[in-house]
Design an enzyme around this catalytic site. Sequence first.
Site, short mmCIF file in Angstrom:
data_model
loop_
_atom_site.label_atom_id
_atom_site.label_comp_id
_atom_site.label_asym_id
_atom_site.label_seq_id
_atom_site.Cartn_x
_atom_site.Cartn_y
_atom_site.Cartn_z
N ALA A 1 0.84 -1.20 0.00
CA ALA A 1 0.00 0.00 0.00
C ALA A 1 0.87 1.25 0.00
CB ALA A 1 -0.91 -0.01 1.22
N CYS A 2 0.22 2.38 -0.20
CA CYS A 2 0.87 3.69 -0.13
C CYS A 2 1.67 3.79 1.17
CB CYS A 2 -0.20 4.77 -0.16
SG CYS A 2 0.39 6.42 0.23
N PRO A 3 2.88 4.30 1.19
CA PRO A 3 3.61 4.92 0.07
C PRO A 3 4.61 3.98 -0.59
CG PRO A 3 4.78 5.40 2.10
CD PRO A 3 3.64 4.45 2.45
#
Lengths: 76, 158
Positions: free
Chosen positions: A14-16
């Site tokens: 997932a982000c980042p």
Amino acid sequence: MADITMTIDTSGMACPMPIVKTKLAINKLESGQVLELISTDRGSKTDVPAWCESTGNPLISEEERDSKFVYLIEKA
Amino acid sequence: MAEHDDPGRMTILCWSGDLDRIWPQFILATTGAAYGMQVTMFFTFWGLFAIKKPEVKVTGTNWMTKMMSVMNQENLSHLNVGGVGPKMMRTLAKQHNVAPPEELIGLSQELGVELWPCQMTMDLMGLKRDDLLDGLGEPAGAAAAVAAMQKSQINLFI
């Protein structure tokens, strides 16, 4: 189709992480070499073009393949 | 001048040691570094708990620092999350593949993010340099933090 020098698969991250892993990978490339980035993060569709524009590394292509997002980024 | 010629600087004042603050602190720091920005994180008050060694317990040295430490948790896995159970938050984050804070802290160091502990709050909480993670910057004060902020295009207080 550009010659791919390196591929990184950030599937499941997932982000980042896709952007962070992209930066670490781009650091290892020479100017003109191409990085293939694979991501399952839907946010990467806006994050990757934004990062490419801001850092000046051209985004050569982006496509959706088997519910994964695949980007080709050339190192500036 | 094109944006990418000078990615600029980002300074994050990390004041909270709650898990739901540590996440954005390190997510934004690593992202800024990924943009080539020179990123400085200044850890003050409870923010210090994110960068202490996991085995170090903050006990305080007098009644006041003891009070401060009571308001704290012992390590990252026990950190408060604005009332939501940290275990629940971690489980949720894991389900959504969000990197744990420990991994983000390591990555930020790999990306060259500068992590500055605040000397004044280290003293207040009885924390020594050895109690903190390796690879940090020299303990600094508010003046150093303000100097970094003055040169930064993005300043955050989290």
